[in-house]
Design an enzyme around this catalytic site. Structure first.
Site, PDB file in Angstrom:
ATOM      1  N   GLY A  71       0.925  -1.266  -0.192  1.00  0.00           N
ATOM      2  CA  GLY A  71       0.204  -0.023   0.203  1.00  0.00           C
ATOM      3  C   GLY A  71       0.745   1.340   0.149  1.00  0.00           C
ATOM      4  O   GLY A  71       0.439   2.491  -0.299  1.00  0.00           O
TER       5      GLY A  71
ATOM      6  N   GLY B  31       6.901   2.217  -1.755  1.00  0.00           N
ATOM      7  CA  GLY B  31       7.971   1.360  -1.996  1.00  0.00           C
ATOM      8  C   GLY B  31       7.292   0.123  -2.672  1.00  0.00           C
ATOM      9  O   GLY B  31       7.987  -0.380  -3.673  1.00  0.00           O
TER      10      GLY B  31
ATOM     11  N   SER C 129      10.016  15.311  -0.031  1.00  0.00           N
ATOM     12  CA  SER C 129       8.865  15.859   0.083  1.00  0.00           C
ATOM     13  C   SER C 129       8.427  17.430  -0.003  1.00  0.00           C
ATOM     14  O   SER C 129       9.486  17.973   0.192  1.00  0.00           O
ATOM     15  CB  SER C 129       8.219  15.553   1.449  1.00  0.00           C
ATOM     16  OG  SER C 129       7.058  16.091   1.655  1.00  0.00           O
TER      17      SER C 129
ATOM     18  N   TYR D 173      10.094  17.008  10.672  1.00  0.00           N
ATOM     19  CA  TYR D 173       9.818  16.215   9.496  1.00  0.00           C
ATOM     20  C   TYR D 173      10.262  16.918   8.207  1.00  0.00           C
ATOM     21  O   TYR D 173      10.929  16.392   7.445  1.00  0.00           O
ATOM     22  CB  TYR D 173       8.282  15.723   9.315  1.00  0.00           C
ATOM     23  CG  TYR D 173       7.973  15.147   7.912  1.00  0.00           C
ATOM     24  CD1 TYR D 173       8.540  13.809   7.740  1.00  0.00           C
ATOM     25  CD2 TYR D 173       7.073  15.673   7.130  1.00  0.00           C
ATOM     26  CE1 TYR D 173       8.121  13.021   6.690  1.00  0.00           C
ATOM     27  CE2 TYR D 173       7.063  14.939   5.869  1.00  0.00           C
ATOM     28  CZ  TYR D 173       7.508  13.825   5.754  1.00  0.00           C
ATOM     29  OH  TYR D 173       7.345  12.986   4.634  1.00  0.00           O
TER      30      TYR D 173
HETATM   31  N1  NAP Z   1       2.371   9.562   0.897  1.00  0.00           N
HETATM   32  C1  NAP Z   1       2.832  10.879   0.814  1.00  0.00           C
HETATM   33  O1  NAP Z   1       1.823  11.870   0.300  1.00  0.00           O
HETATM   34  C2  NAP Z   1       4.076  11.329   0.838  1.00  0.00           C
HETATM   35  C3  NAP Z   1       4.431  12.761   0.654  1.00  0.00           C
HETATM   36  C4  NAP Z   1       5.736  13.121   0.752  1.00  0.00           C
HETATM   37  C5  NAP Z   1       6.648  12.172   0.942  1.00  0.00           C
HETATM   38  N2  NAP Z   1       6.465  11.047   1.237  1.00  0.00           N
HETATM   39  C6  NAP Z   1       7.509  10.064   1.499  1.00  0.00           C
HETATM   40  O2  NAP Z   1       7.512   8.705   0.800  1.00  0.00           O
HETATM   41  C7  NAP Z   1       8.108   7.779   1.551  1.00  0.00           C
HETATM   42  C8  NAP Z   1       7.379   6.526   1.745  1.00  0.00           C
HETATM   43  O3  NAP Z   1       6.336   6.703   2.367  1.00  0.00           O
HETATM   44  P1  NAP Z   1       4.725   6.221   2.147  1.00  0.00           P
HETATM   45  O4  NAP Z   1       4.160   7.461   2.022  1.00  0.00           O
HETATM   46  O5  NAP Z   1       4.826   5.239   1.307  1.00  0.00           O
HETATM   47  O6  NAP Z   1       4.478   5.760   3.723  1.00  0.00           O
HETATM   48  P2  NAP Z   1       4.220   4.462   4.323  1.00  0.00           P
HETATM   49  O7  NAP Z   1       3.206   3.474   3.554  1.00  0.00           O
HETATM   50  O8  NAP Z   1       3.943   4.616   5.712  1.00  0.00           O
HETATM   51  O9  NAP Z   1       5.660   3.652   4.024  1.00  0.00           O
HETATM   52  C9  NAP Z   1       6.978   3.935   4.726  1.00  0.00           C
HETATM   53  C10 NAP Z   1       7.767   2.825   4.795  1.00  0.00           C
HETATM   54  O10 NAP Z   1       9.132   2.982   5.554  1.00  0.00           O
HETATM   55  C11 NAP Z   1       8.973   2.102   6.354  1.00  0.00           C
HETATM   56  N3  NAP Z   1       9.727   2.377   7.574  1.00  0.00           N
HETATM   57  C12 NAP Z   1       9.553   3.250   8.525  1.00  0.00           C
HETATM   58  N4  NAP Z   1      10.348   3.281   9.550  1.00  0.00           N
HETATM   59  C13 NAP Z   1      11.309   2.406   9.018  1.00  0.00           C
HETATM   60  C14 NAP Z   1      12.755   1.871   9.580  1.00  0.00           C
HETATM   61  N5  NAP Z   1      12.898   2.389  10.835  1.00  0.00           N
HETATM   62  N6  NAP Z   1      13.333   1.042   8.988  1.00  0.00           N
HETATM   63  C15 NAP Z   1      12.991   0.572   7.785  1.00  0.00           C
HETATM   64  N7  NAP Z   1      11.742   0.869   7.265  1.00  0.00           N
HETATM   65  C16 NAP Z   1      10.827   1.656   7.813  1.00  0.00           C
HETATM   66  C17 NAP Z   1       7.801   1.392   6.847  1.00  0.00           C
HETATM   67  O11 NAP Z   1       7.828   0.386   7.213  1.00  0.00           O
HETATM   68  P3  NAP Z   1       6.732  -0.279   8.453  1.00  0.00           P
HETATM   69  O12 NAP Z   1       5.483  -0.794   7.424  1.00  0.00           O
HETATM   70  O13 NAP Z   1       7.380  -1.585   8.676  1.00  0.00           O
HETATM   71  O14 NAP Z   1       6.298   0.704   9.267  1.00  0.00           O
HETATM   72  C18 NAP Z   1       7.291   1.539   5.257  1.00  0.00           C
HETATM   73  O15 NAP Z   1       7.386   0.634   4.508  1.00  0.00           O
HETATM   74  C19 NAP Z   1       8.704   8.375   2.964  1.00  0.00           C
HETATM   75  O16 NAP Z   1      10.115   8.733   2.878  1.00  0.00           O
HETATM   76  C20 NAP Z   1       7.856   9.880   2.935  1.00  0.00           C
HETATM   77  O17 NAP Z   1       8.568  10.722   3.594  1.00  0.00           O
HETATM   78  C21 NAP Z   1       5.207  10.501   1.070  1.00  0.00           C
END
Ligand code: NAP
Length: 309
Positions: free
Chosen positions: A26, A29, A151, A178
């Site tokens: 979801g 990644g 971001s 953040y």
């Molecule tokens: N979604 C957005 O709108 C948005 C906007 C701007 C930037 N971003 C960036 O996009 C990236 C991905 O986020 P996402 O939106 O896909 O959120 P997400 O669904 O919460 O995914 C985050 C991933 O990071 C992993 N993670 C967290 N802490 C970790 C650790 N200590 N060691 C290894 N893995 C870890 C999580 O693993 P667990 O499942 O085990 O927690 C999860 O697989 C992030 O860098 C975020 O800052 C997202």
């Protein structure tokens, strides 16, 4: 440089190896890994929870039965875990792309076993160490890339995170911190690229951001989980008002595969860079401060006890 990149433009990835951190189902990644495996890449899913990594592998295989997937155990909030992961990753061989995608957003204040604030540890220092340790394998590929997911919130930072990372100066503002971690992702990319060119190494550093994408990031940050009670409501609410996680992965995919120079920053091309097909985007004035980027690099080398390239 393609003007209007589309996921359909993703070239054949046969013979290429990509490491993607944070591949939980979801999230960005997961979708990054899915599209790359569809095009024939071998993808190493690097996550902290083996059961979640297995779930992602099974979900991808349901769509791409012959997907070439491997798992790597990696907790970015622990420098020891990052070192162990890099040791285990030695058997992967040459790495074409490292996608520094994993991250946390605005959790309550805490410090890791290394004495680092959790967001800076997970979003910056862990990826900094991982990249340095995997660099020889990126070089070995002959044309390596490091793509780091930042971001739009990098512009919330206010100031660069250049204090002693093991000291807490003043109150903890979770959103400002953040923003500082996402600013750090852009400093890291710019300074890594500068150093790679100076060292004449065949690796490029690029950055991407997904706009606003419907992942588990908000619920995970606020509640430490994405399902159950109010966390489920927040998770569903984010999905209702954002672009899909699949579309959120497009900027990362473009940065990982399109013909782009180092230090390019890719984001969605729609209004406010919130959604849409990806293109190269700009960054805040603070994010263009080269001296701050250099200083953060020096602090990071000292903090993780690794100097590179
Ligand atoms: N979604 C957005 O709108 C948005 C906007 C701007 C930037 N971003 C960036 O996009 C990236 C991905 O986020 P996402 O939106 O896909 O959120 P997400 O669904 O919460 O995914 C985050 C991933 O990071 C992993 N993670 C967290 N802490 C970790 C650790 N200590 N060691 C290894 N893995 C870890 C999580 O693993 P667990 O499942 O085990 O927690 C999860 O697989 C992030 O860098 C975020 O800052 C997202």
């Amino acid at each position: 440089m393609p003007e209007k990149w589309d996921v359909a433009d993703l070239p054949d990835q046969s013979g290429r190896t990509v490491v993607v951190t944070g591949p939980t189902v979801g999230g960005l990644g997961h979708h990054t890994a899915l599209e790359l495996t569809r095009r024939g890449a071998r993808v190493v899913l690097a996550g902290r929870n083996p059961a979640k990594v297995e779930e992602t592998a099974a979900t991808i295989r349901a769509e791409v039965p012959d997907a070439a997937l491997e798992a790597l155990h990696l907790d970015l909030a622990s420098l020891a875990s990052v070192r162990a992961a890099a040791e285990a990753a030695a058997q992967i061989g040459p790495i074409d792309v490292l996608v520094n995608n994993a991250g946390v957003m605005a959790p309550p204040y805490s410090r890791t076993a290394d004495g680092l604030e959790l967001q800076m540890a997970t979003n910056h220092f862990g990826p900094f160490l991982l990249t340095g340790l995997l660099l020889p394998q990126l070089v070995e590929s002959g044309d390596g890339r490091v793509v780091t997911v930042s971001s739009r919130f990098h512009s919330l930072a206010g100031k660069a995170p250049l204090g002693d990372p093991r000291e807490q100066l003043g109150r903890y503002h979770r959103w400002l911190v953040y923003g500082q971690t996402k600013l750090a992702n852009l400093y890291f990319t710019a300074e890594l690229e500068r150093r790679l060119r100076a060292a004449d190494l065949p690796v490029r550093a690029l950055a991407a951001h997904p706009g606003f994408a419907g992942t588990h990031l908000a619920a995970n940050g606020q509640y430490g989980r994405s399902s159950g009670g109010v966390a489920s409501i927040v998770d569903a609410g984010v999905r209702a008002v954002s672009q899909s996680a699949a579309a959120g992965a497009w900027p990362t995919l473009m940065a990982a595969t399109a013909d782009l120079p180092g230090n390019t920053y890719v984001g969605p091309g729609g209004p406010g860079e919130m959604a849409g097909r990806p293109r190269t985007v700009g960054r805040s004035r603070l994010a263009r401060n080269e001296r701050a980027a250099q200083r953060l690099w020096e602090i990071s080398e000292e903090t993780v006890d690794l100097r590179y390239p």
